[in-house]
Design a protein around this motif. Sequence first.
Motif, PDB file in Angstrom:
ATOM      1  N   UNK A   1      58.933  31.597  36.271  1.00 23.23           N
ATOM      2  CA  UNK A   1      59.370  31.150  37.597  1.00 23.23           C
ATOM      3  C   UNK A   1      58.130  30.968  38.459  1.00 23.23           C
ATOM      4  N   UNK A   2      58.237  30.143  39.501  1.00 26.39           N
ATOM      5  CA  UNK A   2      57.072  29.864  40.347  1.00 26.39           C
ATOM      6  C   UNK A   2      56.532  31.145  40.979  1.00 26.39           C
ATOM      7  N   UNK A   3      57.440  31.991  41.497  1.00 32.00           N
ATOM      8  CA  UNK A   3      56.990  33.209  42.170  1.00 32.00           C
ATOM      9  C   UNK A   3      56.212  34.138  41.265  1.00 32.00           C
ATOM     10  N   UNK A   4      56.601  34.219  40.001  1.00 41.70           N
ATOM     11  CA  UNK A   4      55.922  35.120  39.070  1.00 41.70           C
ATOM     12  C   UNK A   4      54.659  34.497  38.495  1.00 41.70           C
ATOM     13  N   UNK A   5      54.726  33.232  38.110  1.00 47.07           N
ATOM     14  CA  UNK A   5      53.571  32.586  37.493  1.00 47.07           C
ATOM     15  C   UNK A   5      52.467  32.251  38.506  1.00 47.07           C
ATOM     16  N   UNK A   6      52.761  32.297  39.793  1.00 45.09           N
ATOM     17  CA  UNK A   6      51.741  32.029  40.815  1.00 45.09           C
ATOM     18  C   UNK A   6      51.187  33.315  41.424  1.00 45.09           C
ATOM     19  N   UNK A   7      51.620  34.470  40.913  1.00 44.95           N
ATOM     20  CA  UNK A   7      51.204  35.759  41.470  1.00 44.95           C
ATOM     21  C   UNK A   7      50.007  36.324  40.721  1.00 44.95           C
ATOM     22  N   UNK A   8      49.244  37.176  41.407  1.00 37.91           N
ATOM     23  CA  UNK A   8      48.119  37.874  40.801  1.00 37.91           C
ATOM     24  C   UNK A   8      48.582  39.212  40.235  1.00 37.91           C
ATOM     25  N   UNK A   9      47.810  39.751  39.312  1.00 43.47           N
ATOM     26  CA  UNK A   9      48.098  41.075  38.798  1.00 43.47           C
ATOM     27  C   UNK A   9      48.035  42.067  39.947  1.00 43.47           C
ATOM     28  N   UNK A  10      49.005  42.961  40.028  1.00 49.81           N
ATOM     29  CA  UNK A  10      49.124  43.872  41.178  1.00 49.81           C
ATOM     30  C   UNK A  10      48.181  45.072  41.048  1.00 49.81           C
ATOM     31  N   UNK A  11      46.909  44.781  40.904  1.00 52.16           N
ATOM     32  CA  UNK A  11      45.906  45.829  40.748  1.00 52.16           C
ATOM     33  C   UNK A  11      44.555  45.188  41.044  1.00 52.16           C
ATOM     34  N   UNK A  12      43.942  45.557  42.173  1.00 54.62           N
ATOM     35  CA  UNK A  12      42.692  44.910  42.575  1.00 54.62           C
ATOM     36  C   UNK A  12      41.571  45.173  41.573  1.00 54.62           C
ATOM     37  N   UNK A  13      41.578  46.335  40.941  1.00 49.52           N
ATOM     38  CA  UNK A  13      40.527  46.659  39.969  1.00 49.52           C
ATOM     39  C   UNK A  13      40.679  45.806  38.712  1.00 49.52           C
ATOM     40  N   UNK A  14      41.897  45.676  38.233  1.00 50.83           N
ATOM     41  CA  UNK A  14      42.140  44.869  37.047  1.00 50.83           C
ATOM     42  C   UNK A  14      41.919  43.386  37.347  1.00 50.83           C
ATOM     43  N   UNK A  15      42.261  42.960  38.551  1.00 49.47           N
ATOM     44  CA  UNK A  15      42.001  41.575  38.950  1.00 49.47           C
ATOM     45  C   UNK A  15      40.506  41.284  38.937  1.00 49.47           C
ATOM     46  N   UNK A  16      39.705  42.196  39.473  1.00 50.14           N
ATOM     47  CA  UNK A  16      38.257  41.999  39.481  1.00 50.14           C
ATOM     48  C   UNK A  16      37.670  42.058  38.076  1.00 50.14           C
ATOM     49  N   UNK A  17      38.210  42.928  37.230  1.00 46.28           N
ATOM     50  CA  UNK A  17      37.737  42.992  35.843  1.00 46.28           C
ATOM     51  C   UNK A  17      38.010  41.678  35.129  1.00 46.28           C
ATOM     52  N   UNK A  18      39.195  41.099  35.349  1.00 44.94           N
ATOM     53  CA  UNK A  18      39.549  39.841  34.696  1.00 44.94           C
ATOM     54  C   UNK A  18      38.710  38.681  35.219  1.00 44.94           C
ATOM     55  N   UNK A  19      38.421  38.689  36.532  1.00 43.03           N
ATOM     56  CA  UNK A  19      37.741  37.536  37.120  1.00 43.03           C
ATOM     57  C   UNK A  19      36.220  37.642  37.096  1.00 43.03           C
ATOM     58  N   UNK A  20      35.678  38.846  37.249  1.00 45.66           N
ATOM     59  CA  UNK A  20      34.217  38.991  37.319  1.00 45.66           C
ATOM     60  C   UNK A  20      33.648  39.837  36.186  1.00 45.66           C
ATOM     61  N   UNK A  21      34.499  40.304  35.278  1.00 42.77           N
ATOM     62  CA  UNK A  21      34.030  41.077  34.145  1.00 42.77           C
ATOM     63  C   UNK A  21      33.769  42.534  34.501  1.00 42.77           C
ATOM     64  N   UNK A  22      33.289  43.262  33.516  1.00 47.12           N
ATOM     65  CA  UNK A  22      33.052  44.691  33.719  1.00 47.12           C
ATOM     66  C   UNK A  22      31.978  44.950  34.776  1.00 47.12           C
ATOM     67  N   UNK A  23      30.948  44.112  34.805  1.00 48.58           N
ATOM     68  CA  UNK A  23      29.886  44.321  35.785  1.00 48.58           C
ATOM     69  C   UNK A  23      30.410  44.109  37.199  1.00 48.58           C
ATOM     70  N   UNK A  24      31.296  43.124  37.370  1.00 49.52           N
ATOM     71  CA  UNK A  24      31.901  42.902  38.675  1.00 49.52           C
ATOM     72  C   UNK A  24      32.819  44.036  39.083  1.00 49.52           C
ATOM     73  N   UNK A  25      33.525  44.619  38.106  1.00 49.94           N
ATOM     74  CA  UNK A  25      34.392  45.764  38.397  1.00 49.94           C
ATOM     75  C   UNK A  25      33.571  46.943  38.901  1.00 49.94           C
ATOM     76  N   UNK A  26      32.442  47.215  38.254  1.00 53.56           N
ATOM     77  CA  UNK A  26      31.570  48.317  38.690  1.00 53.56           C
ATOM     78  C   UNK A  26      31.079  48.070  40.116  1.00 53.56           C
ATOM     79  N   UNK A  27      30.677  46.830  40.397  1.00 55.18           N
ATOM     80  CA  UNK A  27      30.191  46.512  41.739  1.00 55.18           C
ATOM     81  C   UNK A  27      31.309  46.654  42.776  1.00 55.18           C
ATOM     82  N   UNK A  28      32.516  46.255  42.423  1.00 58.00           N
ATOM     83  CA  UNK A  28      33.652  46.375  43.342  1.00 58.00           C
ATOM     84  C   UNK A  28      33.949  47.838  43.658  1.00 58.00           C
TER      85      UNK A  28
END
Length: 455
Positions: A323-350
């Motif tokens: 559904x649009x609402x689900x497929x357009x949403x981000x993972x509900x976890x800022x740490x996991x979102x940063x890990x997915x988008x910026x990798x482990x090094x970005x997660x450490x920096x965050x």
Amino acid sequence: MKWIALLAVLALLPVAIGWLRANPRKLPQVMFALGVLQFVAGLLHMYVAPISWAYWPGFNKGLEVSIVDAIAIALIASAPAGVRIAHLRWPIVLYMLCVLLSATQTDVPLPTLFYAWQLGRVILLVTAVAIACRDPRVPTALIRGLIVGLAFQAVMSIVDRAQGALQAAGTFGHQNTLGMITHFVVFPSLAVLLATKKEKWMWLGPVAGAIIAILAASRATLGLAGAGVVLLLFLSLVRRPTARKRGVAAMGIIGLAIAAPLAMTTLSERFKEIPLGGYDERAAFERAAWAMVHDHPFGVGSNHYVIVANTKGYSNRAGVIPTFGSRSAHVHNAYLLNAAETGYIGLVAFVLMLVWPIVAALRCAWRFRRDPRGELLLGLATALIVVALHSKYEWIFVTTGLEYFYAIAVGLIAAIAQQMGYWAPKRRKQPVRRRDADDASEADGDAPVAVPAGA
């Protein structure tokens, strides 16, 4: 039209800088207005986007400039050159570099640069608040502005509820965003109440926050708000117990006891409308994000989670419903979102960006236990701790509005710690020269003693 607005703001900047230089006594009023603006700038659309990708599915959709940025520039430029000092910015700079590095992992780097630009604006606001709040009149004025803004949102939440909204969101569009914002206001205002009797009306901050948390019917907001109040009272009493603090603690416990039944009522109303079933959307999002991290340890590019999750099949394989609402949403976890988008090094920096100001605030508060300004540092540290915990259940910290509140909190910590001498160079002890020591020993029979350099 947007270019005309941008040029008008740029043209008025020299006027604002000159006015601030000529009227330093007006600085508390300016910072009060800056606090209120955090709650109304979006509603009044007080920003322009020279580059706008309105249909981009990420959390940042353009290169924006807001009235808050203009005020920050004016505050920095109007300050004397010798006091343009702001600590605690380097973790944000490090995180921004990781975001920029993640742009190399995508074929469409511009949306990643949108977020890097946003972090640059955060650094700008941290600098402005840290410089302005070195004036001892200013921190309380800024917090007053935040409280007035929060009270306005409490009123709008009541209006939402009266109009039938199950979860009131004020003017922020989503109840979870408003719920996380309350942490940045409730705990500093409560800390000021613990420190002094002169600011009694700051009770409006915790009261407005409680109204918003109850009407938002968010489990994370309610639970973490209560835990944060207990944590702040505990830290304050351990740091320096007083009769006033014990009285405030008792009133806080009574307030929590009164609020609990109301909170349970709104939560029960919310969840009785949700049908029972085996689908756990939060878990599905996390499966998609973990698969992304496994395949891309250096990230997929900041501000790219949604598009990669859909175009590369991660949401489909994780079982996210189509559904649009689900497929357009981000993972509900800022740490996991940063890990997915910026990798482990970005997660450490965050994580470092969140934790380092907390460490500085707590260390300074404990180093100067008798200084009442340390109470506000405890309140700001508690706010950041609660936000860091809340980010385990929400991704929204990466939005402009939330990061502006983070910038204000970090700027306040930097300014107050600077006032208290936390970063002052330690005076080295210089040993007494041998000849002077021998003379002293012969004169009075005492052992030689070390004296501070320059004494």
